[in-house]
Design a protein around this motif. Structure first.
Motif, short mmCIF file in Angstrom:
data_model
loop_
_atom_site.label_atom_id
_atom_site.label_comp_id
_atom_site.label_asym_id
_atom_site.label_seq_id
_atom_site.Cartn_x
_atom_site.Cartn_y
_atom_site.Cartn_z
N VAL A 159 0.84 -1.19 0.00
CA VAL A 159 0.00 0.00 0.00
C VAL A 159 0.88 1.24 0.00
N GLU A 160 1.92 1.22 0.83
CA GLU A 160 2.81 2.37 0.90
C GLU A 160 3.54 2.59 -0.41
N ALA A 161 3.99 1.51 -1.05
CA ALA A 161 4.68 1.64 -2.35
C ALA A 161 3.73 2.18 -3.41
N SER A 162 2.50 1.72 -3.38
CA SER A 162 1.50 2.19 -4.34
C SER A 162 1.18 3.66 -4.12
N LEU A 163 1.07 4.07 -2.86
CA LEU A 163 0.82 5.47 -2.53
C LEU A 163 2.01 6.34 -2.94
#
Length: 123
Positions: A7-11
């Motif tokens: 999720v953090e990488a996508s954000l």
């Protein structure tokens, strides 16, 4: 549930694309803006899919970053609308719209205005 790192990488990808869009908007680079916008759309869709099912378990810092992304996206959308309005005005200045002449154009009832009323016959 997706791992927080996904999720953090996508954000982070969405944030990077927002930065590219902002730079292209600021520099008025149409081609770069088009490419960055397409990348942003793809990154946002990926983020949306990654986020499904894990939105309730996001950490407060990730929630804050997502809100910041939302605000930045909204402000960039507004900036793009303003740029579009300015561009429309500039185009209309260079290429004015054809406005039918009130004197010689068609009247609202569809008939040709033609000669002035005083020159028409009464019958």
């Amino acid at each position: 549930m997706n791992a927080p790192s996904a999720v953090e990488a996508s954000l982070a990808a969405v944030e990077a694309c927002l930065a590219k869009v902002g730079s292209a908007l600021q520099n008025a680079e149409a081609e770069a803006l088009q490419q960055a916008s397409e990348q942003l759309r793809a990154a946002a869709v990926h983020f949306s899919h990654t986020l499904q099912g894990s939105a309730a378990s996001l950490s407060p810092p990730l929630v804050a970053r997502a809100r910041t992304v939302s605000v930045r996206l909204s402000s960039q959308r507004d900036a793009l609308a303003r740029m579009s309005a300015v561009l429309d005005r500039q185009v209309r200045t260079l290429v004015p719209e054809e406005v039918p002449s009130a004197t010689y154009g068609a009247s609202p009832n569809g008939r040709s205005a033609g000669a002035a009323r005083i020159y028409r016959s009464a019958g």
